[in-house]
Design a protein around this motif. Structure first.
Motif, mmCIF file in Angstrom:
data_model
loop_
_atom_site.group_PDB
_atom_site.id
_atom_site.type_symbol
_atom_site.label_atom_id
_atom_site.label_comp_id
_atom_site.label_asym_id
_atom_site.label_seq_id
_atom_site.Cartn_x
_atom_site.Cartn_y
_atom_site.Cartn_z
ATOM 1 N N THR A 140 36.479 86.423 40.457
ATOM 2 C CA THR A 140 36.038 86.149 41.823
ATOM 3 C C THR A 140 36.194 84.656 42.069
ATOM 4 O O THR A 140 36.123 83.845 41.131
ATOM 5 C CB THR A 140 34.568 86.542 42.079
ATOM 6 N N PHE A 141 36.420 84.322 43.314
ATOM 7 C CA PHE A 141 36.424 82.938 43.752
ATOM 8 C C PHE A 141 35.200 82.744 44.644
ATOM 9 O O PHE A 141 34.858 83.636 45.418
ATOM 10 C CB PHE A 141 37.675 82.613 44.583
ATOM 11 N N ALA A 142 34.579 81.597 44.535
ATOM 12 C CA ALA A 142 33.467 81.263 45.420
ATOM 13 C C ALA A 142 33.644 79.806 45.847
ATOM 14 O O ALA A 142 33.978 78.952 45.023
ATOM 15 C CB ALA A 142 32.133 81.447 44.703
ATOM 16 N N VAL A 143 33.426 79.556 47.119
ATOM 17 C CA VAL A 143 33.543 78.198 47.643
ATOM 18 C C VAL A 143 32.144 77.695 47.963
ATOM 19 O O VAL A 143 31.365 78.357 48.644
ATOM 20 C CB VAL A 143 34.423 78.169 48.915
ATOM 21 N N SER A 144 31.840 76.519 47.440
ATOM 22 C CA SER A 144 30.558 75.882 47.707
ATOM 23 C C SER A 144 30.828 74.406 47.975
ATOM 24 O O SER A 144 31.253 73.680 47.065
ATOM 25 C CB SER A 144 29.624 76.051 46.510
ATOM 26 N N GLY A 145 30.622 73.992 49.207
ATOM 27 C CA GLY A 145 30.934 72.609 49.564
ATOM 28 C C GLY A 145 32.418 72.359 49.408
ATOM 29 O O GLY A 145 33.247 73.046 49.998
ATOM 30 N N GLU A 146 32.769 71.416 48.563
ATOM 31 C CA GLU A 146 34.173 71.069 48.332
ATOM 32 C C GLU A 146 34.687 71.595 46.992
ATOM 33 O O GLU A 146 35.678 71.107 46.472
ATOM 34 C CB GLU A 146 34.341 69.552 48.409
ATOM 35 N N GLU A 147 34.000 72.586 46.456
ATOM 36 C CA GLU A 147 34.353 73.094 45.136
ATOM 37 C C GLU A 147 34.630 74.592 45.187
ATOM 38 O O GLU A 147 33.922 75.345 45.841
ATOM 39 C CB GLU A 147 33.205 72.814 44.174
ATOM 40 N N ILE A 148 35.687 75.003 44.487
ATOM 41 C CA ILE A 148 36.016 76.421 44.332
ATOM 42 C C ILE A 148 35.685 76.800 42.892
ATOM 43 O O ILE A 148 36.134 76.145 41.954
ATOM 44 C CB ILE A 148 37.510 76.684 44.601
ATOM 45 N N SER A 149 34.892 77.840 42.726
ATOM 46 C CA SER A 149 34.548 78.334 41.394
ATOM 47 C C SER A 149 35.383 79.562 41.082
ATOM 48 O O SER A 149 35.580 80.421 41.945
ATOM 49 C CB SER A 149 33.072 78.722 41.320
ATOM 50 N N ARG A 158 26.665 79.070 31.478
ATOM 51 C CA ARG A 158 27.116 80.094 32.439
ATOM 52 C C ARG A 158 28.519 80.557 32.027
ATOM 53 O O ARG A 158 29.511 80.048 32.505
ATOM 54 C CB ARG A 158 27.114 79.517 33.858
ATOM 55 N N LEU A 159 28.560 81.509 31.114
ATOM 56 C CA LEU A 159 29.834 81.940 30.526
ATOM 57 C C LEU A 159 30.791 82.571 31.526
ATOM 58 O O LEU A 159 32.007 82.526 31.336
ATOM 59 C CB LEU A 159 29.575 82.893 29.370
ATOM 60 N N ALA A 160 30.276 83.166 32.596
ATOM 61 C CA ALA A 160 31.161 83.779 33.587
ATOM 62 C C ALA A 160 31.870 82.721 34.441
ATOM 63 O O ALA A 160 32.909 82.997 35.024
ATOM 64 C CB ALA A 160 30.390 84.724 34.494
ATOM 65 N N LEU A 161 31.318 81.519 34.510
ATOM 66 C CA LEU A 161 31.952 80.440 35.273
ATOM 67 C C LEU A 161 33.052 79.843 34.414
ATOM 68 O O LEU A 161 32.811 79.075 33.490
ATOM 69 C CB LEU A 161 30.925 79.365 35.655
ATOM 70 N N LEU A 162 34.292 80.203 34.731
ATOM 71 C CA LEU A 162 35.420 79.805 33.896
ATOM 72 C C LEU A 162 35.997 78.449 34.281
ATOM 73 O O LEU A 162 36.512 77.735 33.434
ATOM 74 C CB LEU A 162 36.507 80.870 33.955
ATOM 75 N N ALA A 163 35.938 78.113 35.560
ATOM 76 C CA ALA A 163 36.517 76.840 36.000
ATOM 77 C C ALA A 163 35.993 76.483 37.380
ATOM 78 O O ALA A 163 35.570 77.359 38.150
ATOM 79 C CB ALA A 163 38.036 76.930 36.040
ATOM 80 N N THR A 164 36.033 75.202 37.668
ATOM 81 C CA THR A 164 35.792 74.723 39.022
ATOM 82 C C THR A 164 37.005 73.899 39.436
ATOM 83 O O THR A 164 37.640 73.241 38.600
ATOM 84 C CB THR A 164 34.515 73.862 39.130
ATOM 85 N N VAL A 165 37.313 73.959 40.718
ATOM 86 C CA VAL A 165 38.477 73.259 41.249
ATOM 87 C C VAL A 165 38.038 72.479 42.482
ATOM 88 O O VAL A 165 37.363 73.008 43.358
ATOM 89 C CB VAL A 165 39.598 74.257 41.636
#
Length: 127
Positions: free
Chosen positions: A8-17, A68-75
Motif C-alpha cells: 500500500t502507498f500512503a501520503v502524509s504531508g510531503e512523504e509517501i510511505s 514498524r516492520l510493515a513500513l518498508l520505505a518512505t519517499v
C-alpha cells in the motif's frame, strides 16, 4: 504471487510511505514473505521511476522505523530531476502495464492474434 500487489502507498504531508499489506500476503505459497518483499521493492522502484519522470529526484529511506516492520520505505521529493532515456523508457512500460487497480487498455483483436501487429500497435502507442 502474480498480481497480488501486496503493498500500500500512503501520503502524509510531503512523504509517501510504502507498506507491506498483510492482507495480501500469500500465507501458503510465501510463508516467509520473501516474494511479498520482492514485490514491494518493485513497487518502490516503479514509484521512484515515475517521480524521476515527473521531474523530481526521490529521497528514499528504506526500513525507516525498525519498530514498524510493515513500513518498508518512505519517499520524499528531492531536487529537480531529468530522466535519462532508459528511465523514460522504463516509465513508459510501467504506465502501459495492465493490472487490476486500473482499467486495462484493450488492444484490437487483430493485434492480440498477430505478434507483428502487436509490436506495430505498441510502437504507435509509444510515439
Amino acid at each position: 504471487m502474480h498480481n497480488t500487489q501486496p503493498w500500500t502507498f500512503a501520503v502524509s504531508g510531503e512523504e509517501i510511505s510504502v507498506r507491506a499489506d498483510a492482507n495480501r500476503k500469500l500465507r501458503f505459497s510465501d510463508p516467509e514473505g520473501r516474494q511479498q518483499l520482492i514485490s514491494c521493492g518493485a513497487a518502490l522502484f516503479n514509484l521512484t521511476t515515475a517521480l524521476r519522470c515527473h521531474g523530481y529526484e526521490p529521497v528514499v529511506r528504506v526500513l525507516p522505523d525498525p519498530g514498524r516492520l510493515a513500513l518498508l520505505a518512505t519517499v520524499r521529493l528531492g531536487g529537480s530531476s531529468t530522466p535519462d532515456e532508459h528511465t523514460a523508457a522504463l516509465n513508459a512500460e510501467i504506465e502501459q502495464r495492465p493490472h487490476r487497480r486500473r482499467a486495462r487498455r484493450r488492444l484490437p483483436r487483430r493485434a492480440r492474434e498477430h505478434p507483428s501487429a502487436l509490436r506495430a500497435t505498441r510502437l504507435r502507442l509509444a510515439a
